[in-house]
Design an enzyme around this catalytic site. Structure first.
Site, mmCIF file in Angstrom:
data_model
loop_
_atom_site.group_PDB
_atom_site.id
_atom_site.type_symbol
_atom_site.label_atom_id
_atom_site.label_comp_id
_atom_site.label_asym_id
_atom_site.label_seq_id
_atom_site.Cartn_x
_atom_site.Cartn_y
_atom_site.Cartn_z
ATOM 1 N N ASP A 64 31.566 59.863 38.342
ATOM 2 C CA ASP A 64 31.186 61.208 38.784
ATOM 3 C C ASP A 64 31.124 61.195 40.297
ATOM 4 O O ASP A 64 30.868 60.145 40.906
ATOM 5 C CB ASP A 64 29.827 61.621 38.206
ATOM 6 C CG ASP A 64 29.621 63.134 38.234
ATOM 7 O OD1 ASP A 64 29.861 63.774 37.206
ATOM 8 O OD2 ASP A 64 29.254 63.660 39.300
ATOM 9 N N CYS A 85 35.762 74.388 30.188
ATOM 10 C CA CYS A 85 34.910 75.569 30.323
ATOM 11 C C CYS A 85 35.691 76.719 30.946
ATOM 12 O O CYS A 85 35.114 77.760 31.290
ATOM 13 C CB CYS A 85 33.667 75.249 31.159
ATOM 14 S SG CYS A 85 34.025 74.671 32.836
ATOM 15 N N CYS A 104 22.928 93.800 36.471
ATOM 16 C CA CYS A 104 22.983 92.351 36.677
ATOM 17 C C CYS A 104 24.367 91.818 36.341
ATOM 18 O O CYS A 104 24.989 92.242 35.379
ATOM 19 C CB CYS A 104 21.922 91.678 35.810
ATOM 20 S SG CYS A 104 22.073 89.894 35.715
ATOM 21 N N GLN A 135 24.553 70.163 30.718
ATOM 22 C CA GLN A 135 24.942 71.408 30.055
ATOM 23 C C GLN A 135 23.753 72.363 29.947
ATOM 24 O O GLN A 135 22.616 71.941 29.720
ATOM 25 C CB GLN A 135 25.494 71.111 28.661
ATOM 26 C CG GLN A 135 26.816 70.360 28.668
ATOM 27 C CD GLN A 135 28.019 71.257 28.920
ATOM 28 O OE1 GLN A 135 27.893 72.459 29.139
ATOM 29 N NE2 GLN A 135 29.204 70.671 28.901
ATOM 30 N N ASP A 142 36.005 66.288 30.975
ATOM 31 C CA ASP A 142 35.208 67.518 30.956
ATOM 32 C C ASP A 142 35.111 68.011 32.392
ATOM 33 O O ASP A 142 34.058 67.910 33.035
ATOM 34 C CB ASP A 142 33.820 67.222 30.365
ATOM 35 C CG ASP A 142 32.994 68.489 30.158
ATOM 36 O OD1 ASP A 142 33.524 69.596 30.411
ATOM 37 O OD2 ASP A 142 31.821 68.370 29.771
ATOM 38 N N CYS A 194 25.458 88.703 32.492
ATOM 39 C CA CYS A 194 26.070 88.847 31.157
ATOM 40 C C CYS A 194 27.131 89.944 31.191
ATOM 41 O O CYS A 194 27.034 90.881 31.980
ATOM 42 C CB CYS A 194 25.007 89.213 30.108
ATOM 43 S SG CYS A 194 23.717 87.971 29.864
#
Length: 461
Positions: free
Chosen positions: A341, A416, A83, A291, A389, A86
């Protein structure tokens, strides 16, 4: 470009790993050639096989660990190696936190913003329980070679689907719902999307939970507006999945990497679910950004508000506001919060959330920060603080130019993506001082790093 080394595809050789790269891969050298080895760790000696050859570097598959790192652990996920979700389950969690800071350091060294050698980088804030933290699941739906309906994620750098029925970083309730949905789709023989033929109906299923409220939303992302056996499907969901309070359909008929399309249809129940964050309740519609790790989001936003050091007289802009999460948490401490936004439904959610909180000092508008902020400034709006952000692509160049042309006394930059953050700091550091950087681990077991930066104007008027 001419190959500058002797390694050929398929060659096997040993490498000693020096450090981890930005994607969590081990980096070593073989006869002065850089070698990237996913799954390896610093100070390990590994046997590898060259899988991809570039002029100045080689990508290699890990064959065997000859000398093991003391920080290596056994990944608990059975599909971890296949996968692509991760990258760091084989690394002990305390070391993951050190690595997240190192990602920020690597980005700063690469882009070299003004004074970067002296930036204060605080230790990463991690989780006491770094599993089952994701509140939103987006699994592709396909059929395997035996025509069985499956759901899961793609292998890294491929479109080969890895079936997953128990994702260890997902909230358990979302996993239970997706497994039930897959069985419903199979029982009702609803057409599943075929990527090669570009045909079928169900492409992706999104399941989101309000962790504090327990409310669940299911969104079917379909190749066409049609949804065969819709009535039977909704009946199964409403009778067998009592915590699901909202069912939506999103139409995405384009061959693109974007999961969702522009049109969303309400099928059953509420059009949004509720979530509570920092004692503020939010309505989340299907396409609204929120988030993915609510527990760490509270930590992240507390750090952001602390970095902003709000005053009762402050007028603050919340760029990339989403459903208003951080701005609404900030509103009680300042004179006014304005946010924007690009997703109109998110802006409507932000307005509704502010109204429900009986806040009268907030203003939200649909549009881009690089267009609206100059308009607001030209209309006479005085800004004391700015929170940005942005998406992984970082700040728009027009917005950067706007900030430099109209300096705001203090900025909090939530990133991020340390690489685009460091790139943007090349420009911002011309006029701003970096007081400190605070890394927060929003995505344990992955190579993704999040950082809060406190910036102050060097020469305020």
């Amino acid at each position: 470009m001419k190959i500058q080394h002797q390694i050929k595809q398929g060659d096997s050789f040993q490498v000693t790993i020096k450090r981890l790269g930005i994607n969590g891969e081990g980096i070593g050298f073989h006869k002065k050639t850089i070698v990237f080895v996913p799954g390896s760790l610093p100070k390990e000696t590994v046997l590898v096989k060259a899988s991809s050859i570039a002029p100045k570097f080689v990508e290699a598959d890990l064959i065997k660990v000859l000398k093991k790192s003391k920080h290596r652990i056994l990944p608990p996920c059975p599909v971890y190696k296949k996968c692509g979700g991760c990258q760091l389950q084989h690394l002990a969690y305390p070391e993951q936190l050190i690595f997240k800071n190192d990602i920020v350091k690597q980005a700063l060294i690469k882009y070299k913003p003004n004074g970067y050698q002296n930036y204060l980088l605080k230790p990463t804030i991690g989780m006491s329980e770094p599993w089952h933290y994701r509140n939103k699941l987006q699994f592709q739906i396909r059929k395997d070679e035996n025509e069985k309906v499956i759901c899961g994620l793609y292998e890294s750098n491929s479109h080969k689907l890895v079936p997953i029925d128990d994702c260890l970083v997902q909230d358990k309730a979302t996993t239970n719902v997706i497994n039930a949905i897959v069985s419903f789709l199979s029982e009702l023989k609803i057409p599943i999307y075929d990527e090669q033929q570009n045909s079928g109906i169900i492409k992706t299923v999104m399941v989101r939970i309000g962790v504090q409220t327990g409310e669940l939303q299911v969104v079917f992302i379909t190749h066409s507006p049609k949804l065969p056996a819709k009535r039977q499907l909704l009946e199964k969901i409403t009778t067998q999945l009592p915590d699901v309070v909202s069912v939506m359909q999103n139409i995405q008929n384009k061959k693109t990497s974007q999961i969702m399309g522009e049109k969303t249809v309400h099928l059953w129940g509420k059009e949004s679910i509720e979530e509570t964050l920092n004692q503020v309740t939010f309505d989340l519609s299907a396409r609204a950004f929120f988030q993915l790790n609510p527990k760490q989001t509270e930590v992240l936003y507390q750090q952001a508000i602390q970095a902003l050091d709000p005053k009762a007289s402050d007028h603050v802009i919340d760029a990339y506001c989403g459903v208003g999460t951080i701005g609404l948490a900030l509103a009680p401490f300042v004179k006014e919060v304005r946010g924007m936004d690009i997703i109109p439904s998110a802006v409507e959610d932000a307005k509704f959330n502010a109204k429900r909180l009986q806040l009268t000092n907030t203003f939200y508008e649909a549009g881009t920060a690089e267009v609206l902020i100059p308009e607001w400034l030209q209309s006479g709006f005085s800004v004391d603080g700015l929170i940005v952000d942005p998406p992984r692509t970082g700040l728009d160049k027009k917005l950067l130019s706007c900030i430099l042309a109209n300096p705001i006394p203090k900025i909090v930059y939530i990133s991020c993506n340390p690489s685009t953050f460091a790139r943007d700091m090349v420009e911002l550091s011309k006029k701003y001082r970096v007081e400190y950087l605070q890394s927060v681990d929003m995505f344990p077991q992955t190579a993704r790093a999040e950082v809060v930066a406190k910036l102050t104007l060097k020469n305020p008027l």
